[in-house]
Write a protein that holds these residues in place. Structure first.
Motif, PDB file in Angstrom:
ATOM      1  N   MET A   1       0.967  -1.109  -0.134  1.00  0.00           N
ATOM      2  CA  MET A   1       0.164   0.247  -0.026  1.00  0.00           C
ATOM      3  C   MET A   1       0.806   1.157   0.161  1.00  0.00           C
ATOM      4  SD  MET A   1      -2.955   0.895   2.751  1.00  0.00           S
ATOM      5  CE  MET A   1      -3.900   2.143   2.660  1.00  0.00           C
ATOM      6  N   PHE A   2       0.643   2.316  -0.803  1.00  0.00           N
ATOM      7  CA  PHE A   2       1.232   3.359  -0.814  1.00  0.00           C
ATOM      8  C   PHE A   2       0.489   4.824  -0.557  1.00  0.00           C
ATOM      9  CE2 PHE A   2       3.167   0.442  -3.737  1.00  0.00           C
ATOM     10  CZ  PHE A   2       4.663   0.232  -3.454  1.00  0.00           C
ATOM     11  N   PHE A   3       1.245   5.654  -0.087  1.00  0.00           N
ATOM     12  CA  PHE A   3       0.533   6.956   0.492  1.00  0.00           C
ATOM     13  C   PHE A   3       1.409   7.930  -0.248  1.00  0.00           C
ATOM     14  CE2 PHE A   3      -0.138   3.965   4.062  1.00  0.00           C
ATOM     15  CZ  PHE A   3      -1.310   4.064   4.234  1.00  0.00           C
ATOM     16  N   ILE A   4       0.827   8.828  -0.648  1.00  0.00           N
ATOM     17  CA  ILE A   4       1.318  10.082  -1.496  1.00  0.00           C
ATOM     18  C   ILE A   4       1.616  11.209  -0.754  1.00  0.00           C
ATOM     19  CG2 ILE A   4       1.193  11.778  -3.596  1.00  0.00           C
ATOM     20  CD1 ILE A   4      -0.989   9.767  -4.761  1.00  0.00           C
ATOM     21  N   ALA A   5       2.756  11.391  -0.698  1.00  0.00           N
ATOM     22  CA  ALA A   5       3.328  12.768   0.333  1.00  0.00           C
ATOM     23  C   ALA A   5       3.506  13.967  -0.656  1.00  0.00           C
ATOM     24  CB  ALA A   5       4.717  12.437   1.075  1.00  0.00           C
ATOM     25  N   LYS A   6       3.852  13.951  -1.975  1.00  0.00           N
ATOM     26  CA  LYS A   6       4.283  15.112  -2.642  1.00  0.00           C
ATOM     27  C   LYS A   6       3.929  14.266  -4.066  1.00  0.00           C
ATOM     28  CE  LYS A   6       7.735  17.399  -0.529  1.00  0.00           C
ATOM     29  NZ  LYS A   6       9.305  17.754  -0.425  1.00  0.00           N
ATOM     30  N   GLY A   7       3.516  15.510  -4.952  1.00  0.00           N
ATOM     31  CA  GLY A   7       2.963  14.853  -6.478  1.00  0.00           C
ATOM     32  C   GLY A   7       1.757  14.519  -6.551  1.00  0.00           C
ATOM     33  N   ASP A   8       1.334  14.029  -7.861  1.00  0.00           N
ATOM     34  CA  ASP A   8       0.154  13.616  -7.965  1.00  0.00           C
ATOM     35  C   ASP A   8       0.321  12.141  -9.241  1.00  0.00           C
ATOM     36  OD1 ASP A   8      -0.917  15.014 -10.781  1.00  0.00           O
ATOM     37  OD2 ASP A   8       0.303  16.401  -9.764  1.00  0.00           O
ATOM     38  N   CYS A   9      -0.690  11.481  -8.813  1.00  0.00           N
ATOM     39  CA  CYS A   9      -0.741  10.202  -9.813  1.00  0.00           C
ATOM     40  C   CYS A   9      -1.891  10.043 -10.308  1.00  0.00           C
ATOM     41  CB  CYS A   9      -0.415   9.036  -8.937  1.00  0.00           C
ATOM     42  SG  CYS A   9       1.050   8.959  -7.983  1.00  0.00           S
ATOM     43  N   THR A  10      -2.163   9.128 -11.667  1.00  0.00           N
ATOM     44  CA  THR A  10      -3.492   8.913 -12.300  1.00  0.00           C
ATOM     45  C   THR A  10      -3.714   7.592 -12.038  1.00  0.00           C
ATOM     46  OG1 THR A  10      -2.916  10.796 -13.961  1.00  0.00           O
ATOM     47  CG2 THR A  10      -4.392   8.842 -14.401  1.00  0.00           C
ATOM     48  N   VAL A  11      -4.709   7.218 -11.773  1.00  0.00           N
ATOM     49  CA  VAL A  11      -5.220   5.823 -11.732  1.00  0.00           C
ATOM     50  C   VAL A  11      -6.254   5.314 -12.686  1.00  0.00           C
ATOM     51  CG1 VAL A  11      -6.760   4.216 -10.181  1.00  0.00           C
ATOM     52  CG2 VAL A  11      -5.478   6.204  -9.166  1.00  0.00           C
ATOM     53  N   ARG A  12      -6.174   4.398 -13.379  1.00  0.00           N
ATOM     54  CA  ARG A  12      -6.756   3.981 -14.438  1.00  0.00           C
ATOM     55  C   ARG A  12      -7.321   2.313 -14.108  1.00  0.00           C
ATOM     56  NH1 ARG A  12      -3.187   6.900 -17.166  1.00  0.00           N
ATOM     57  NH2 ARG A  12      -4.153   8.649 -18.477  1.00  0.00           N
ATOM     58  N   VAL A  13      -8.687   2.243 -13.877  1.00  0.00           N
ATOM     59  CA  VAL A  13      -9.252   0.936 -13.613  1.00  0.00           C
ATOM     60  C   VAL A  13      -9.417   0.116 -14.656  1.00  0.00           C
ATOM     61  CG1 VAL A  13     -11.139   0.133 -12.295  1.00  0.00           C
ATOM     62  CG2 VAL A  13     -10.325   2.371 -11.633  1.00  0.00           C
ATOM     63  N   LYS A  14      -9.305  -1.279 -14.339  1.00  0.00           N
ATOM     64  CA  LYS A  14      -9.662  -2.334 -15.334  1.00  0.00           C
ATOM     65  C   LYS A  14     -11.340  -2.495 -15.413  1.00  0.00           C
ATOM     66  CE  LYS A  14      -5.485  -5.047 -15.177  1.00  0.00           C
ATOM     67  NZ  LYS A  14      -5.019  -6.542 -15.149  1.00  0.00           N
ATOM     68  N   ASP A  15     -11.508  -2.639 -16.785  1.00  0.00           N
ATOM     69  CA  ASP A  15     -13.075  -2.924 -16.936  1.00  0.00           C
ATOM     70  C   ASP A  15     -13.305  -4.199 -16.374  1.00  0.00           C
ATOM     71  OD1 ASP A  15     -14.858  -4.382 -18.622  1.00  0.00           O
ATOM     72  OD2 ASP A  15     -15.352  -2.432 -19.153  1.00  0.00           O
TER      73      ASP A  15
END
Length: 70
Positions: A1-15
């Motif tokens: 499991m990861f926690f974001i401290a700085k920056g931003d990420c994009t999530v793409r979900v599987k169909d």
């Protein structure tokens, strides 16, 4: 499991039916958000793809430590 401290990420979900990444509705995660909890809780393979949009600082919580917390 990861926690974001700085920056931003994009999530793409599987169909769920065709097992294809849905590119039409990506979600952005920002500092304070997390990902990877589904795999920790249910022990299943990942359900999404996460990519960094820029330089990110993440904190990682290993499964063993997660189980100690729960």
């Amino acid at each position: 499991m990861f926690f974001i401290a700085k920056g931003d990420c994009t999530v793409r979900v599987k169909d769920k039916i065709e097992d294809v990444i849905d590119l039409s509705s990506p979600r952005t995660l920002n500092p304070g958000d997390h990902f990877g909890e589904i795999s920790m809780i249910y022990g299943c393979p990942r359900t999404a793809s996460v990519s960094a949009n820029n330089y990110c600082t993440l904190s990682k919580l290993k499964k063993l430590n997660f189980e100690e917390l729960v």
